[in-house]
Design a protein around this motif. Structure first.
Motif, PDB file in Angstrom:
ATOM      1  N   MET A 223       0.841  -1.209   0.000  1.00  0.00           N
ATOM      2  CA  MET A 223       0.000   0.000   0.000  1.00  0.00           C
ATOM      3  C   MET A 223       0.869   1.249   0.000  1.00  0.00           C
ATOM      4  O   MET A 223       0.602   2.220  -0.723  1.00  0.00           O
ATOM      5  CB  MET A 223      -0.887   0.026   1.241  1.00  0.00           C
ATOM      6  N   GLY A 224       1.919   1.224   0.820  1.00  0.00           N
ATOM      7  CA  GLY A 224       2.802   2.379   0.906  1.00  0.00           C
ATOM      8  C   GLY A 224       3.525   2.651  -0.401  1.00  0.00           C
ATOM      9  O   GLY A 224       3.666   3.805  -0.823  1.00  0.00           O
ATOM     10  N   VAL A 225       3.979   1.588  -1.065  1.00  0.00           N
ATOM     11  CA  VAL A 225       4.688   1.756  -2.337  1.00  0.00           C
ATOM     12  C   VAL A 225       3.757   2.300  -3.419  1.00  0.00           C
ATOM     13  O   VAL A 225       4.128   3.209  -4.178  1.00  0.00           O
ATOM     14  CB  VAL A 225       5.304   0.411  -2.774  1.00  0.00           C
ATOM     15  N   ILE A 226       2.544   1.762  -3.506  1.00  0.00           N
ATOM     16  CA  ILE A 226       1.599   2.252  -4.515  1.00  0.00           C
ATOM     17  C   ILE A 226       1.238   3.707  -4.238  1.00  0.00           C
ATOM     18  O   ILE A 226       1.157   4.538  -5.155  1.00  0.00           O
ATOM     19  CB  ILE A 226       0.333   1.373  -4.545  1.00  0.00           C
ATOM     20  N   THR A 227       1.027   4.030  -2.972  1.00  0.00           N
ATOM     21  CA  THR A 227       0.708   5.417  -2.616  1.00  0.00           C
ATOM     22  C   THR A 227       1.855   6.347  -2.974  1.00  0.00           C
ATOM     23  O   THR A 227       1.655   7.455  -3.473  1.00  0.00           O
ATOM     24  CB  THR A 227       0.392   5.518  -1.108  1.00  0.00           C
TER      25      THR A 227
ATOM     26  N   GLY B 219       3.480  10.437  -9.214  1.00  0.00           N
ATOM     27  CA  GLY B 219       2.834  10.701 -10.491  1.00  0.00           C
ATOM     28  C   GLY B 219       1.810  11.812 -10.457  1.00  0.00           C
ATOM     29  O   GLY B 219       1.179  12.107 -11.482  1.00  0.00           O
ATOM     30  N   GLY B 220       1.619  12.431  -9.298  1.00  0.00           N
ATOM     31  CA  GLY B 220       0.663  13.526  -9.180  1.00  0.00           C
ATOM     32  C   GLY B 220      -0.781  13.078  -9.129  1.00  0.00           C
ATOM     33  O   GLY B 220      -1.695  13.904  -9.254  1.00  0.00           O
ATOM     34  N   ALA B 221      -1.013  11.775  -8.913  1.00  0.00           N
ATOM     35  CA  ALA B 221      -2.388  11.278  -8.875  1.00  0.00           C
ATOM     36  C   ALA B 221      -3.060  11.547  -7.544  1.00  0.00           C
ATOM     37  O   ALA B 221      -4.294  11.653  -7.477  1.00  0.00           O
ATOM     38  CB  ALA B 221      -2.411   9.775  -9.178  1.00  0.00           C
ATOM     39  N   VAL B 222      -2.284  11.631  -6.466  1.00  0.00           N
ATOM     40  CA  VAL B 222      -2.825  11.988  -5.151  1.00  0.00           C
ATOM     41  C   VAL B 222      -1.908  13.032  -4.531  1.00  0.00           C
ATOM     42  O   VAL B 222      -0.746  13.181  -4.924  1.00  0.00           O
ATOM     43  CB  VAL B 222      -2.935  10.758  -4.207  1.00  0.00           C
ATOM     44  N   ALA B 223      -2.426  13.734  -3.556  1.00  0.00           N
ATOM     45  CA  ALA B 223      -1.656  14.796  -2.916  1.00  0.00           C
ATOM     46  C   ALA B 223      -0.583  14.218  -2.002  1.00  0.00           C
ATOM     47  O   ALA B 223      -0.750  13.124  -1.449  1.00  0.00           O
ATOM     48  CB  ALA B 223      -2.593  15.691  -2.109  1.00  0.00           C
ATOM     49  N   PRO B 224       0.547  14.913  -1.823  1.00  0.00           N
ATOM     50  CA  PRO B 224       1.568  14.460  -0.880  1.00  0.00           C
ATOM     51  C   PRO B 224       0.991  14.296   0.528  1.00  0.00           C
ATOM     52  O   PRO B 224       0.035  14.983   0.909  1.00  0.00           O
ATOM     53  CB  PRO B 224       2.598  15.588  -0.927  1.00  0.00           C
ATOM     54  N   ASP B 225       1.566  13.379   1.288  1.00  0.00           N
ATOM     55  CA  ASP B 225       1.145  13.084   2.666  1.00  0.00           C
ATOM     56  C   ASP B 225      -0.247  12.477   2.751  1.00  0.00           C
ATOM     57  O   ASP B 225      -0.865  12.464   3.821  1.00  0.00           O
ATOM     58  CB  ASP B 225       1.195  14.348   3.543  1.00  0.00           C
ATOM     59  N   SER B 226      -0.749  11.946   1.624  1.00  0.00           N
ATOM     60  CA  SER B 226      -2.067  11.306   1.656  1.00  0.00           C
ATOM     61  C   SER B 226      -1.963   9.893   2.215  1.00  0.00           C
ATOM     62  O   SER B 226      -0.949   9.212   2.054  1.00  0.00           O
ATOM     63  CB  SER B 226      -2.661  11.241   0.244  1.00  0.00           C
ATOM     64  N   ASP B 227      -3.038   9.441   2.880  1.00  0.00           N
ATOM     65  CA  ASP B 227      -3.138   8.043   3.279  1.00  0.00           C
ATOM     66  C   ASP B 227      -3.484   7.211   2.042  1.00  0.00           C
ATOM     67  O   ASP B 227      -4.001   7.736   1.054  1.00  0.00           O
ATOM     68  CB  ASP B 227      -4.224   7.866   4.346  1.00  0.00           C
ATOM     69  N   PRO B 228      -3.229   5.894   2.080  1.00  0.00           N
ATOM     70  CA  PRO B 228      -3.561   5.051   0.925  1.00  0.00           C
ATOM     71  C   PRO B 228      -5.056   5.104   0.612  1.00  0.00           C
ATOM     72  O   PRO B 228      -5.896   4.981   1.503  1.00  0.00           O
ATOM     73  CB  PRO B 228      -3.159   3.643   1.391  1.00  0.00           C
ATOM     74  N   PRO B 229      -5.442   5.312  -0.659  1.00  0.00           N
ATOM     75  CA  PRO B 229      -6.862   5.272  -1.037  1.00  0.00           C
ATOM     76  C   PRO B 229      -7.460   3.893  -0.775  1.00  0.00           C
ATOM     77  O   PRO B 229      -6.740   2.892  -0.708  1.00  0.00           O
ATOM     78  CB  PRO B 229      -6.821   5.581  -2.540  1.00  0.00           C
ATOM     79  N   MET B 230      -8.763   3.824  -0.665  1.00  0.00           N
ATOM     80  CA  MET B 230      -9.426   2.559  -0.345  1.00  0.00           C
ATOM     81  C   MET B 230      -9.151   1.485  -1.395  1.00  0.00           C
ATOM     82  O   MET B 230      -8.966   0.317  -1.075  1.00  0.00           O
ATOM     83  CB  MET B 230     -10.933   2.790  -0.195  1.00  0.00           C
ATOM     84  N   TRP B 231      -9.129   1.871  -2.688  1.00  0.00           N
ATOM     85  CA  TRP B 231      -8.891   0.858  -3.720  1.00  0.00           C
ATOM     86  C   TRP B 231      -7.494   0.268  -3.612  1.00  0.00           C
ATOM     87  O   TRP B 231      -7.265  -0.906  -3.957  1.00  0.00           O
ATOM     88  CB  TRP B 231      -9.135   1.424  -5.111  1.00  0.00           C
ATOM     89  N   VAL B 232      -6.550   1.063  -3.108  1.00  0.00           N
ATOM     90  CA  VAL B 232      -5.193   0.555  -2.901  1.00  0.00           C
ATOM     91  C   VAL B 232      -5.182  -0.470  -1.764  1.00  0.00           C
ATOM     92  O   VAL B 232      -4.564  -1.539  -1.872  1.00  0.00           O
ATOM     93  CB  VAL B 232      -4.226   1.721  -2.600  1.00  0.00           C
ATOM     94  N   ILE B 233      -5.874  -0.146  -0.680  1.00  0.00           N
ATOM     95  CA  ILE B 233      -5.949  -1.068   0.457  1.00  0.00           C
ATOM     96  C   ILE B 233      -6.597  -2.389   0.041  1.00  0.00           C
ATOM     97  O   ILE B 233      -6.107  -3.477   0.358  1.00  0.00           O
ATOM     98  CB  ILE B 233      -6.741  -0.419   1.614  1.00  0.00           C
TER      99      ILE B 233
END
Length: 416
Positions: A197-201, A207-221
């Motif tokens: 999860m951490g690596v994908i996040t 890649g600019g798909a999520v903001a820095p310091d974001s928690d893993p999105p639900m689909w990643v979990i």
């Protein structure tokens, strides 16, 4: 933009492939002792472990945050860097699986990420304080703490069970093993699934798909939990054999003590955000449980090979990842070359593994035999014989079985 979207998709797929290898590589952590003592049938054991790994993936994100936010500088990471890191981790997982060594998938991932980051952005992009406090120190402490806890728990277990009926006691400990194995599986999901999860996040942030310091999105979990569960269900039978039979011979009492000790250490580390190796914890607890029973020994030749693999994991994965990152630096064709190399190498390792198949039908078959070496002889020398026992002089010393033969081996043979 299309090219970027493609590389990001490749990174996510490769990360889930690593998570899959993590699952079958680490099945032994939860189920090796349960299978080796006969507490559960092999296929039932890995199925239960798979379900609990999936559940555990939803319980915490602390370890995922350690990887995605703490280990390396996010600003200096490109998706190609993470792809290279995963290549190093996957190949190390497959090589150690092939030879049946329970090395750390966690450290393979860390080593790959460190090596690729250094190759891309320099040493300064790695946060050394996080590496030391949350990776290296736990790597050393985990097997020691789990091993000592298992040794003491094993001795306490045998001490409390001296007067218990042998068959009833063994049945109870087998049931306890099933419960403790489930706890280890749950703990594994809370710790190891989070690494992916951490690596994908981290890739999504790069890649600019999520903001820095974001928690893993639900689909990643969810996807990480499913990938590790599927890998767990297939079962890393080679490593299960090594962990269950190759290190030491365990009775149900020892298996229960080992798994309970390991689960406690893993769950505590997950709560604190330490990227702990479940392999180190469980291996340490198995060895501690092996030494905790009177007359019990550890096969130190196997343990030594395992320790060497542990020491090589970080630098080996880092080196492969750094080389992969260098090649990806040539552009899209470089990334394609690395991807082809990963697929071809994985296929070659799989083909070699088919020469000697290890699966649920023969996982408990072993011809492991180790002559007593210096450590084993020393342990036997300081183990007092049972009351009323005799020791025969000569090259082989045989100690008659104690009265509680139901709970301990009938004889102990050591070289002197």
């Amino acid at each position: 933009m299309e090219s970027f979207s493609l590389i990001l998709a490749i990174v996510v797929v490769t990360a889930l492939a690593f998570d899959f290898t993590n699952g079958f590589h680490d099945t032994a952590n939860a189920m090796a002792t349960t299978i080796s003592t006969g507490a559960m049938r092999p296929k039932v054991a890995v199925a239960m472990s798979a379900v609990l790994n999936l559940v555990g993936a939803f319980l915490s994100v602390e370890v995922a945050n350690t990887i995605s936010k703490g280990l390396v500088d996010e600003s200096g990471i490109r998706p190609e860097v993470i792809f290279a890191a995963l290549v190093g981790a996957i190949l190390w997982n497959l090589l150690t699986w092939l030879v049946g060594l329970p090395s750390s998938s966690s450290h393979a991932l860390m080593g790959g990420l460190i090596g690729a980051t250094i190759a891309s952005a320099g040493v300064g992009a790695v946060h050394g304080d996080v590496l030391v406090t949350k990776v290296l120190i736990p790597a050393i402490a985990a097997p020691l703490v789990a091993g000592l806890a298992a040794l003491l728990a094993t001795r306490l277990t045998y001490s409390l069970g001296k007067k218990a009926d042998g068959k009833a006691s063994e049945k109870g400990y087998r049931a306890g093993q099933i419960a403790s194995a489930g706890l280890v599986s749950l703990a594994h999901g809370t710790n190891d699934a989070q690494k992916t999860m951490g690596v994908i996040t981290l890739a999504l942030v790069a890649g600019g798909a999520v903001a820095p310091d974001s928690d893993p999105p639900m689909w990643v979990i969810l996807s990480a939990g499913i990938a590790i569960a599927l890998g767990t269900y297939l079962g890393g039978w080679r490593i299960i054999r090594t962990m269950g039979k190759g290190l030491t011979d365990l009775q149900p009492q020892q298996g229960f003590a080992a798994q309970t000790s390991a689960a406690t250490v893993i769950l505590a580390s997950s709560h604190l955000g330490f990227s702990l190796s479940t392999t180190h914890s469980v291996s340490g607890s198995v060895m501690g449980a092996g030494l905790g029973r009177k007359g019990g020994v550890v096969r130190w030749s196997t343990a030594t090979r395992m320790f060497v693999a542990w020491g090589l994991t970080l630098p080996a994965a880092a080196l492969v990842a750094a080389l992969a990152e260098y090649v990806t630096g040539f552009g899209s064709w470089g990334t394609a070359v690395v991807a082809v190399f990963l697929v071809a190498s994985s296929a070659a390792i799989w083909k070699v593994s088919r020469r000697e198949v290890v699966d649920h039908t023969n996982v408990n078959d072993t011809d492991v035999a180790e002559p007593a070496g210096v450590v084993t002889t020393a342990m036997a020398a300081v183990t007092p014989p049972p009351a009323g026992g005799t020791v025969t002089d000569g090259p082989i010393a045989t100690i008659p079985a104690p009265a509680s033969a139901e709970r301990e081996p009938s004889t102990t043979t050591t070289s002197v």
